[in-house]
Enzyme design. Sequence first.
Site, mmCIF file in Angstrom:
data_model
loop_
_atom_site.group_PDB
_atom_site.id
_atom_site.type_symbol
_atom_site.label_atom_id
_atom_site.label_comp_id
_atom_site.label_asym_id
_atom_site.label_seq_id
_atom_site.Cartn_x
_atom_site.Cartn_y
_atom_site.Cartn_z
ATOM 1 N N ARG A 86 8.566 16.763 8.221
ATOM 2 C CA ARG A 86 9.857 16.040 8.096
ATOM 3 C C ARG A 86 11.131 17.218 8.298
ATOM 4 O O ARG A 86 12.418 16.840 8.093
ATOM 5 C CB ARG A 86 10.035 15.731 6.540
ATOM 6 C CG ARG A 86 9.080 14.674 6.181
ATOM 7 C CD ARG A 86 9.256 13.439 6.770
ATOM 8 N NE ARG A 86 8.260 12.237 6.079
ATOM 9 C CZ ARG A 86 8.252 11.040 6.601
ATOM 10 N NH1 ARG A 86 9.033 10.676 7.719
ATOM 11 N NH2 ARG A 86 7.592 10.189 5.946
ATOM 12 N N ASN A 123 2.692 19.292 -4.808
ATOM 13 C CA ASN A 123 2.042 20.781 -4.876
ATOM 14 C C ASN A 123 2.393 21.498 -3.613
ATOM 15 O O ASN A 123 2.849 20.929 -2.497
ATOM 16 C CB ASN A 123 0.481 20.799 -5.215
ATOM 17 C CG ASN A 123 -0.161 20.309 -4.090
ATOM 18 O OD1 ASN A 123 -0.077 20.190 -2.787
ATOM 19 N ND2 ASN A 123 -1.341 19.385 -4.513
ATOM 20 N N LEU A 167 9.891 8.390 1.993
ATOM 21 C CA LEU A 167 9.318 9.648 1.211
ATOM 22 C C LEU A 167 8.111 9.262 0.393
ATOM 23 O O LEU A 167 7.158 10.147 0.178
ATOM 24 C CB LEU A 167 10.518 10.226 0.262
ATOM 25 C CG LEU A 167 10.170 11.013 -0.882
ATOM 26 C CD1 LEU A 167 9.907 12.391 0.105
ATOM 27 C CD2 LEU A 167 11.325 11.419 -1.872
ATOM 28 N N VAL A 168 7.958 8.154 -0.393
ATOM 29 C CA VAL A 168 6.772 7.777 -1.074
ATOM 30 C C VAL A 168 5.509 7.705 -0.198
ATOM 31 O O VAL A 168 4.314 7.162 -0.768
ATOM 32 C CB VAL A 168 7.050 6.688 -2.016
ATOM 33 C CG1 VAL A 168 8.311 6.769 -2.745
ATOM 34 C CG2 VAL A 168 7.308 5.362 -1.323
ATOM 35 N N ARG A 169 5.734 7.546 1.069
ATOM 36 C CA ARG A 169 4.544 7.167 1.894
ATOM 37 C C ARG A 169 3.598 8.646 1.943
ATOM 38 O O ARG A 169 2.531 8.484 2.238
ATOM 39 C CB ARG A 169 4.771 6.961 3.378
ATOM 40 C CG ARG A 169 5.511 5.466 3.472
ATOM 41 C CD ARG A 169 4.636 4.407 2.964
ATOM 42 N NE ARG A 169 3.211 4.594 3.403
ATOM 43 C CZ ARG A 169 2.898 4.264 4.718
ATOM 44 N NH1 ARG A 169 3.623 3.964 5.425
ATOM 45 N NH2 ARG A 169 1.475 4.898 4.970
ATOM 46 N N HIS A 170 4.334 9.894 1.609
ATOM 47 C CA HIS A 170 3.442 10.964 1.271
ATOM 48 C C HIS A 170 2.737 10.506 -0.273
ATOM 49 O O HIS A 170 3.184 10.702 -1.330
ATOM 50 C CB HIS A 170 4.373 12.244 1.161
ATOM 51 C CG HIS A 170 4.949 12.460 2.346
ATOM 52 N ND1 HIS A 170 4.189 12.968 3.313
ATOM 53 C CD2 HIS A 170 6.500 12.395 2.973
ATOM 54 C CE1 HIS A 170 5.099 13.336 4.518
ATOM 55 N NE2 HIS A 170 6.375 12.862 4.083
ATOM 56 N N ARG A 207 14.248 -3.098 -11.320
ATOM 57 C CA ARG A 207 13.848 -4.128 -11.960
ATOM 58 C C ARG A 207 14.447 -4.142 -13.394
ATOM 59 O O ARG A 207 14.703 -4.979 -13.921
ATOM 60 C CB ARG A 207 12.279 -4.660 -12.145
ATOM 61 C CG ARG A 207 11.730 -4.679 -10.620
ATOM 62 C CD ARG A 207 10.139 -4.872 -10.906
ATOM 63 N NE ARG A 207 9.986 -6.193 -11.551
ATOM 64 C CZ ARG A 207 8.766 -6.205 -12.266
ATOM 65 N NH1 ARG A 207 7.929 -5.400 -12.533
ATOM 66 N NH2 ARG A 207 8.671 -7.339 -13.013
ATOM 67 N N ARG A 246 0.881 22.960 -1.029
ATOM 68 C CA ARG A 246 -0.103 22.362 -0.139
ATOM 69 C C ARG A 246 0.559 21.163 0.588
ATOM 70 O O ARG A 246 0.884 21.225 1.835
ATOM 71 C CB ARG A 246 -1.429 21.960 -0.305
ATOM 72 C CG ARG A 246 -2.329 21.631 1.002
ATOM 73 C CD ARG A 246 -3.783 21.231 0.648
ATOM 74 N NE ARG A 246 -4.303 21.437 1.797
ATOM 75 C CZ ARG A 246 -5.820 21.262 1.957
ATOM 76 N NH1 ARG A 246 -6.385 20.878 0.907
ATOM 77 N NH2 ARG A 246 -6.315 20.940 3.103
ATOM 78 N N SER A 281 13.795 2.182 -11.294
ATOM 79 C CA SER A 281 13.437 0.974 -11.173
ATOM 80 C C SER A 281 14.753 0.030 -11.205
ATOM 81 O O SER A 281 15.577 0.006 -11.778
ATOM 82 C CB SER A 281 12.545 0.230 -12.380
ATOM 83 O OG SER A 281 12.530 -1.010 -12.267
#
Lengths: 228, 228, 228, 228
Positions: free
Chosen positions: B168, B157, B77-80, B91, B159, B89
């Site tokens: 996806r 956003n 997901l965070v690759r977007h 950690r 877009r 976290s």
Amino acid sequence: MQVTLVNYTPNPELTIVAAARSSASQSTIEELWHNLSPQQIDDLLKQLLDSGHLSPFEHSSFTFNIQGISRATSHQLVRHRLASYTQQSQRYVALKERRYVTPPTITKQADFLAKYQRAMESAHELYSQMLEANIPAEDARYVLPQAVETQLVMTMNARELVHACSLRLCLRAQWEIVELFERLKAEVERVAPRLGAELKPKCYRLGYCDERESCGIFPTLKSETKTK
Amino acid sequence: MQVTLVNYTPNPELTIVAAARSSASQSTIEELWHNLSPQQIDDLLKQLLDSGHLSPFEHSSFTFNIQGISRATSHQLVRHRLASYTQQSQRYVALKERRYVTPPTITKQADFLAKYQRAMESAHELYSQMLEANIPAEDARYVLPQAVETQLVMTMNARELVHACSLRLCLRAQWEIVELFERLKAEVERVAPRLGAELKPKCYRLGYCDERESCGIFPTLKSETKTK
Amino acid sequence: MQVTLVNYTPNPELTIVAAARSSASQSTIEELWHNLSPQQIDDLLKQLLDSGHLSPFEHSSFTFNIQGISRATSHQLVRHRLASYTQQSQRYVALKERRYVTPPTITKQADFLAKYQRAMESAHELYSQMLEANIPAEDARYVLPQAVETQLVMTMNARELVHACSLRLCLRAQWEIVELFERLKAEVERVAPRLGAELKPKCYRLGYCDERESCGIFPTLKSETKTK
Amino acid sequence: MQVTLVNYTPNPELTIVAAARSSASQSTIEELWHNLSPQQIDDLLKQLLDSGHLSPFEHSSFTFNIQGISRATSHQLVRHRLASYTQQSQRYVALKERRYVTPPTITKQADFLAKYQRAMESAHELYSQMLEANIPAEDARYVLPQAVETQLVMTMNARELVHACSLRLCLRAQWEIVELFERLKAEVERVAPRLGAELKPKCYRLGYCDERESCGIFPTLKSETKTK
């Protein structure tokens, strides 16, 4: 962990400095290209960093092959959004070798180390069994620990390298990502020693530590001295 | 998996359309704001999407709470990169509950399911033991499987929602991220039905499938018809 | 110049703080949402800014209508790439009113002011003649001065507002863009006073001036005290 | 207008293709680097473009010196946010030469051309007078027309080049920016002919025109054939 610089913008420091200078000059980058001495490049690079004029650092990029970091760490790494990543897919590639990262705090405790290694082995074993039973790799991998090794190609420009190093070379960052950025820095230093030397934790730039607790290198700043 | 829209730009569709129209008009967004009928909003939204004029869609953002997805999926997901994430976290937070995701292909096979559950339990058990032995959470988590649940706040956003959904919601994407984006779409539809309806796989926009193999909804395009 | 906040993420400060806290907590943003006192919001907002943990500020966005700035200034403004712009097109919109910006240094010199005004008038006059002769607006506008007024819609998240204000509220920035950011700040302050108060020049954050010459508010830092 | 490629990632096509392949392979980019034939590079490049797998194209970047475009066009150019720009400053550089761009539609009309040239001359003349009277360059430039020439250094990666060319090589784009991108394309073709050949208007990729009116190369798509 293995980090190799596989490609980069040739003359990365000259590129940055000549671009920067062209913005306040009648000359073009092409004219400046051949007229900057090593000393001038050095001085200008420092001046740009000291005054926070960082956009010209975007003109030079570095492409690294990164192998043998954990998925725990690659998940953190790709949060740096101003860079490009091509990571080995656990959907399309079935992992054959049982490779994983072991944190030093675990290595130090002999009985946990043994348990850790058994856990790794049994996770990989179940992974292999599932693959043989035709469970897709993309699902079988759910059983793999976050310690499992991954490889990726990363391209980062010099501006983001300066920024990411300012955060990730801080000793409060996680040990594996600190090690990763130390190696990235070493690779940059090999081909761009002046730029490489400027890849350092944020406290060196700020002159103080802005974390809640300092590691000791720079003191934290009392808030009253900072606000006016 | 639980997905909740916790905040968003009010009047998201009007915002997009009024901004878009102001660029080709003597009027400002404030003047247009009160002069666009629901039908005009609908028509303009479609027109912008059909002609690929997507930048006005950046003026409306959506903030989601996402819980109970695996770290395998959050890593994807965070690759977007054109979105904002604040993830729990591993950690700083020691996981207390033993929560993990199970892929349907594993649920279907009773014997693997039992092995999978035992593997999850024993990984969590070792994790807890290490925490008790004062191994830091950031290191103990290396033993946790990629199936382990995570939670995060994501702001995207409109877009990027259109773009990310185009990738996806494709049935060739991984099942867990398809489900995540179906829920994101459903949440958007609740407050912005016209925009929500436009969140669809890329083939619906292209009119053909550009993957190597089609899932059957749209045929792939023979290359000779595409090049000239 | 006219700057109006036309839309924004509701509860922008709470959104930032609740998201930030969820990352180091067992609780979700939804649970934290109702359990943060105004004092806690205030404290956390400051803490995040002081320690440079700025990513949660991306969860709140602000959409402005900006009218009556020169194209000279809009050209600078759109260089802030982490924001969204929809600008009135000089290709599709034929400018009817002869509106332009006059720098104070010119207003002060009566004879230059008269020449300046005549130059503006005659440029607009030639522009109108060319439009009447069916020269396309996109070409006729080449004759328009950089002083010509433009309007645009800008959406910027709170992180980029903090960053952009740190640069553009510096008195060494260009007067028109300083004025623009003062108005943006005032609009944010209206609905998010704590966040608005934190929009300030970089020297207030650094505790020193990193430009070559200080305007007098903070002294420049002698380089020897900063490097170790 | 003058466009020169001043620097770029060496072996740009190999870099893209080797990175892409490493993601679905047991091999690393270093191993693949020496094992891809020209034919394989060619095929893979096309495959990636046809299937919209564009992220590996970010690993190769191109740095251009761009001279002699109008500020009207540079204002449009810098709206491509996924690129790096260092533009000659009109705040710090006092323009000595009276250089400006003339649109062909104006060149064609002899009487307007004469008026246009006089307008340019008189604007530059007033600019010079103001500089002599110690009005700062940053204010004097308000009188300069949008036709005035500028120079800038731009670094763009291959992914954004593909995207920007898809929009800016479209014949509905503005003539000066079309010419600029034709020259950028020509420069890329010189060192990366396969990649350069893939820099083309979006209709060539889509197989149809998605603008309201087609220029004739590809027909627009009837909406009924596209939606299902």
